[in-house]
Design a protein around this motif. Sequence first.
Motif, PDB file in Angstrom:
ATOM      1  N   GLN A 104     -37.572  25.879   3.249  1.00 34.12           N
ATOM      2  CA  GLN A 104     -39.609  25.021   2.140  1.00 34.12           C
ATOM      3  C   GLN A 104     -40.010  25.746   4.206  1.00 34.12           C
ATOM      4  O   GLN A 104     -39.437  26.275   4.730  1.00 34.12           O
ATOM      5  N   ARG A 105     -41.154  25.178   3.840  1.00 35.80           N
ATOM      6  CA  ARG A 105     -42.440  25.972   4.723  1.00 35.80           C
ATOM      7  C   ARG A 105     -41.964  26.455   6.184  1.00 35.80           C
ATOM      8  O   ARG A 105     -42.505  27.175   6.873  1.00 35.80           O
ATOM      9  N   ASP A 106     -41.446  24.900   6.692  1.00 30.80           N
ATOM     10  CA  ASP A 106     -41.620  24.780   8.307  1.00 30.80           C
ATOM     11  C   ASP A 106     -39.874  24.974   8.497  1.00 30.80           C
ATOM     12  O   ASP A 106     -39.837  25.320   9.771  1.00 30.80           O
ATOM     13  N   THR A 107     -39.470  25.411   7.468  1.00 29.25           N
ATOM     14  CA  THR A 107     -38.245  26.601   7.921  1.00 29.25           C
ATOM     15  C   THR A 107     -38.006  27.832   7.540  1.00 29.25           C
ATOM     16  O   THR A 107     -37.726  28.585   8.902  1.00 29.25           O
ATOM     17  N   LEU A 108     -39.118  28.018   6.888  1.00 31.02           N
ATOM     18  CA  LEU A 108     -39.249  29.427   6.617  1.00 31.02           C
ATOM     19  C   LEU A 108     -40.266  30.040   8.411  1.00 31.02           C
ATOM     20  O   LEU A 108     -40.197  31.240   9.220  1.00 31.02           O
ATOM     21  N   ASP A 109     -41.183  28.487   8.924  1.00 32.56           N
ATOM     22  CA  ASP A 109     -42.023  28.595  10.383  1.00 32.56           C
ATOM     23  C   ASP A 109     -41.114  29.307  11.186  1.00 32.56           C
ATOM     24  O   ASP A 109     -41.018  30.245  12.234  1.00 32.56           O
ATOM     25  N   VAL A 110     -39.845  28.233  11.052  1.00 37.14           N
ATOM     26  CA  VAL A 110     -38.905  28.841  12.759  1.00 37.14           C
ATOM     27  C   VAL A 110     -38.182  29.979  12.570  1.00 37.14           C
ATOM     28  O   VAL A 110     -38.285  30.876  13.072  1.00 37.14           O
ATOM     29  N   TRP A 111     -38.051  30.018  11.236  1.00 34.72           N
ATOM     30  CA  TRP A 111     -36.999  31.838  11.368  1.00 34.72           C
ATOM     31  C   TRP A 111     -37.734  32.665  11.193  1.00 34.72           C
ATOM     32  O   TRP A 111     -37.454  33.535  11.521  1.00 34.72           O
ATOM     33  N   ALA A 112     -39.198  32.390  11.225  1.00 35.98           N
ATOM     34  CA  ALA A 112     -40.311  33.851  11.772  1.00 35.98           C
ATOM     35  C   ALA A 112     -40.686  33.634  12.694  1.00 35.98           C
ATOM     36  O   ALA A 112     -40.969  34.948  13.591  1.00 35.98           O
ATOM     37  N   GLU A 129     -41.882  19.150 -23.856  1.00 39.28           N
ATOM     38  CA  GLU A 129     -42.070  18.350 -22.820  1.00 39.28           C
ATOM     39  C   GLU A 129     -42.687  17.815 -22.376  1.00 39.28           C
ATOM     40  O   GLU A 129     -43.717  17.330 -23.097  1.00 39.28           O
ATOM     41  N   LEU A 130     -42.396  16.947 -20.908  1.00 41.74           N
ATOM     42  CA  LEU A 130     -43.539  15.774 -21.138  1.00 41.74           C
ATOM     43  C   LEU A 130     -44.581  15.942 -19.832  1.00 41.74           C
ATOM     44  O   LEU A 130     -45.335  15.710 -20.349  1.00 41.74           O
ATOM     45  N   PHE A 131     -44.389  16.926 -19.147  1.00 39.81           N
ATOM     46  CA  PHE A 131     -45.417  16.775 -18.145  1.00 39.81           C
ATOM     47  C   PHE A 131     -45.254  19.032 -17.991  1.00 39.81           C
ATOM     48  O   PHE A 131     -44.060  18.831 -17.210  1.00 39.81           O
ATOM     49  N   SER A 132     -46.122  19.238 -16.630  1.00 44.93           N
ATOM     50  CA  SER A 132     -46.520  20.165 -16.651  1.00 44.93           C
ATOM     51  C   SER A 132     -47.285  20.326 -15.190  1.00 44.93           C
ATOM     52  O   SER A 132     -47.878  19.418 -15.456  1.00 44.93           O
ATOM     53  N   TYR A 133     -46.925  20.341 -13.761  1.00 44.21           N
ATOM     54  CA  TYR A 133     -48.175  20.740 -12.832  1.00 44.21           C
ATOM     55  C   TYR A 133     -47.908  22.240 -11.925  1.00 44.21           C
ATOM     56  O   TYR A 133     -46.824  22.500 -11.732  1.00 44.21           O
ATOM     57  N   ARG A 134     -49.146  22.843 -11.367  1.00 44.39           N
ATOM     58  CA  ARG A 134     -49.518  23.782 -10.961  1.00 44.39           C
ATOM     59  C   ARG A 134     -49.063  22.897  -9.041  1.00 44.39           C
ATOM     60  O   ARG A 134     -49.357  22.271  -8.827  1.00 44.39           O
ATOM     61  N   LEU A 135     -48.588  23.895  -8.316  1.00 48.53           N
ATOM     62  CA  LEU A 135     -48.108  22.793  -6.426  1.00 48.53           C
ATOM     63  C   LEU A 135     -49.736  24.019  -6.380  1.00 48.53           C
ATOM     64  O   LEU A 135     -50.262  25.028  -6.294  1.00 48.53           O
ATOM     65  N   PRO A 136     -49.947  23.341  -5.696  1.00 47.81           N
ATOM     66  CA  PRO A 136     -50.890  23.391  -4.900  1.00 47.81           C
ATOM     67  C   PRO A 136     -50.772  24.599  -4.010  1.00 47.81           C
ATOM     68  O   PRO A 136     -50.443  25.437  -3.596  1.00 47.81           O
ATOM     69  N   GLY A 137     -52.683  25.103  -3.512  1.00 46.54           N
ATOM     70  CA  GLY A 137     -52.290  26.441  -2.569  1.00 46.54           C
ATOM     71  C   GLY A 137     -51.861  26.283  -1.456  1.00 46.54           C
ATOM     72  O   GLY A 137     -51.292  25.435  -0.684  1.00 46.54           O
ATOM     73  N   ALA A 138     -51.342  27.330  -0.762  1.00 52.10           N
ATOM     74  CA  ALA A 138     -50.310  27.111   0.260  1.00 52.10           C
ATOM     75  C   ALA A 138     -51.008  26.617   1.961  1.00 52.10           C
ATOM     76  O   ALA A 138     -50.592  26.092   2.546  1.00 52.10           O
ATOM     77  N   GLY A 139     -52.129  26.813   1.822  1.00 54.57           N
ATOM     78  CA  GLY A 139     -53.243  26.233   3.510  1.00 54.57           C
ATOM     79  C   GLY A 139     -52.451  26.195   4.569  1.00 54.57           C
ATOM     80  O   GLY A 139     -52.415  26.317   5.666  1.00 54.57           O
ATOM     81  N   SER A 140     -51.485  27.686   4.403  1.00 57.74           N
ATOM     82  CA  SER A 140     -51.257  27.958   5.572  1.00 57.74           C
ATOM     83  C   SER A 140     -50.605  29.959   5.192  1.00 57.74           C
ATOM     84  O   SER A 140     -51.069  29.841   4.455  1.00 57.74           O
ATOM     85  N   ALA A 141     -50.757  29.981   7.069  1.00 61.04           N
ATOM     86  CA  ALA A 141     -49.653  31.610   6.710  1.00 61.04           C
ATOM     87  C   ALA A 141     -48.193  32.171   5.841  1.00 61.04           C
ATOM     88  O   ALA A 141     -48.191  33.193   5.230  1.00 61.04           O
ATOM     89  N   LEU A 142     -48.520  30.992   5.830  1.00 64.39           N
ATOM     90  CA  LEU A 142     -46.692  30.840   4.761  1.00 64.39           C
ATOM     91  C   LEU A 142     -46.850  30.030   3.687  1.00 64.39           C
ATOM     92  O   LEU A 142     -47.247  28.891   3.640  1.00 64.39           O
ATOM     93  N   PRO A 143     -45.877  30.352   2.072  1.00 64.62           N
ATOM     94  CA  PRO A 143     -45.976  29.480   1.388  1.00 64.62           C
ATOM     95  C   PRO A 143     -45.124  28.532   1.266  1.00 64.62           C
ATOM     96  O   PRO A 143     -44.447  28.079   2.250  1.00 64.62           O
ATOM     97  N   PRO A 144     -45.185  27.528   0.722  1.00 65.96           N
ATOM     98  CA  PRO A 144     -44.682  26.357   0.538  1.00 65.96           C
ATOM     99  C   PRO A 144     -43.335  26.060   0.782  1.00 65.96           C
ATOM    100  O   PRO A 144     -42.473  25.093   1.373  1.00 65.96           O
TER     101      PRO A 144
END
Length: 499
Positions: free
Chosen positions: A46-54, A79-94
């Motif tokens: 997850q993003r906050d884990t990547l943040d610690v490692w960065a 297929e029931l449904f699909s959805y696209r993840l929102p943009g990161a809004g951060s220097a790191l991916p979600p």
Amino acid sequence: MTVAVLGSGPVGQTAALLLARRGVPVVLVDEHERRDPVGSKAICHQRDTLDVWASLGAGCLAEEGLTWTTARTFHRDRELFSYRLPGAGSALPPFVNLSQARVEEVLDELIARQPLIDVRRGHRVTGLTQPGCVEVRCETRDGPRRIEADYAIACTGARGDAVRRGVGEQLAGVSFDDLFLICDIRADLAGWAAERRFYFDPPWNPGRQVLIHPCPGSRFRIDWQVPEDYDLAAEETGGALDRRIRAIIGDRPYEVAWRSVYRFHTRLVRRMRAGRVLLAGDCAHLVAPFGARGLNSGVADAENAAWKLACVLRGEAGDGLLDSYHAERHAAAVENAEVTTATMDFLVPQDDKQRRHRAEVLARAAHDPAAHPEVDSGRLAEPFWYTGSPLTTPDPDRPFAGRPPRGTLPPPGPGILLPDVTVAGRRLREQARQGFLLLTTPGVVAPAGVRSAEIPVGGALGARPGEAWLVRPDAYVAAVLRNPPELAPALQRALSLRK
């Protein structure tokens, strides 16, 4: 003053690096002589884990990992449904998908360059005692060894029984009857590299589930729910494993890179602090992996433990600060257990009521978009919010409304992780992780000797004129202040020097 970190998986590696960065000598102990580079194991970071490692110099992990953008959910043959993840809004991916083996390789490279970390491989922990310090007993190929340290962080995983026995703890909880078969395959699956697929009750795994995650390098991780008496060796010998895989990918070339069978658990220790020993990661809590709350929560344990131990060892706080490690991280483990238990109850109903609920939701989701949020295939890992922590100074103007809707974060305020925003060309989290930080609005003067940075009114924090925000070394907001005299008691509370 030394800390023994027991276990050098990603949680132990992170703890050792964080301590060393704060000037604390570390003995890093692991039972294995060398790494096993095979198998994806924990993949979703997850993003906050990547943040610690960065912050430790491992920013390449975010760059190398793969982020899928579409989540597709199926029931039986539709297929029931699909959805696209929102943009990161951060220097790191979600989040990224990347094998645990690659994470360990990168962190090992950083450890090798850190003179404050003494790595002891081939040391199997057999017990420990606390006669005024921590004495760790180990078995090596050259015979028994004893390691002494002022404190220890136990990251020995689910099988760390020797450590847990040494502090009078055990992993209490439940284990699920069904098993899960996991295969890493290499294959050219055009169009699948940017999507996660979840199948409820597909025709080729009737009555159970299948999850497919893409990974870098044309690899795919496939998880099948299988019966309790499942026999992997028999499937491989008889060709059933090949048929199982081809039912998903069709008649195309593939290679099995790794396979394993797991049983999932929900288990917690009663205390994550026992004297001079802090239990972290799977040594303290086990949850089902749907939502990736295992390793990510363990890294949060490591960061919480590291800054507090560093403060205690430097004489900036008393030993009582370590009690807040249990208060904060055990609460996080309980929440993770609640979230993943709800997911497992939907995936593997335990009684007729749960079975009827699942059937009704899946049937309704085929034609009613309002039912889509009720289809529970796992809530992705997210930070835990320390709004009820003894270290947090509450703000009556910013009450915590409870766990926010899936995929969203609560408004910034006391107990909330600082948003990943950049001010004056610098990320606030990078500045916060250097020690306590006071963020001031224009016109507010920080007291002499206090590390500070100015932030605009409004913005991502929603800061108001005349405010100052006290931020902990793990980038959590400790307090929102409105006049300078409030700083001293808020800082004392954040260091457990004031009740």
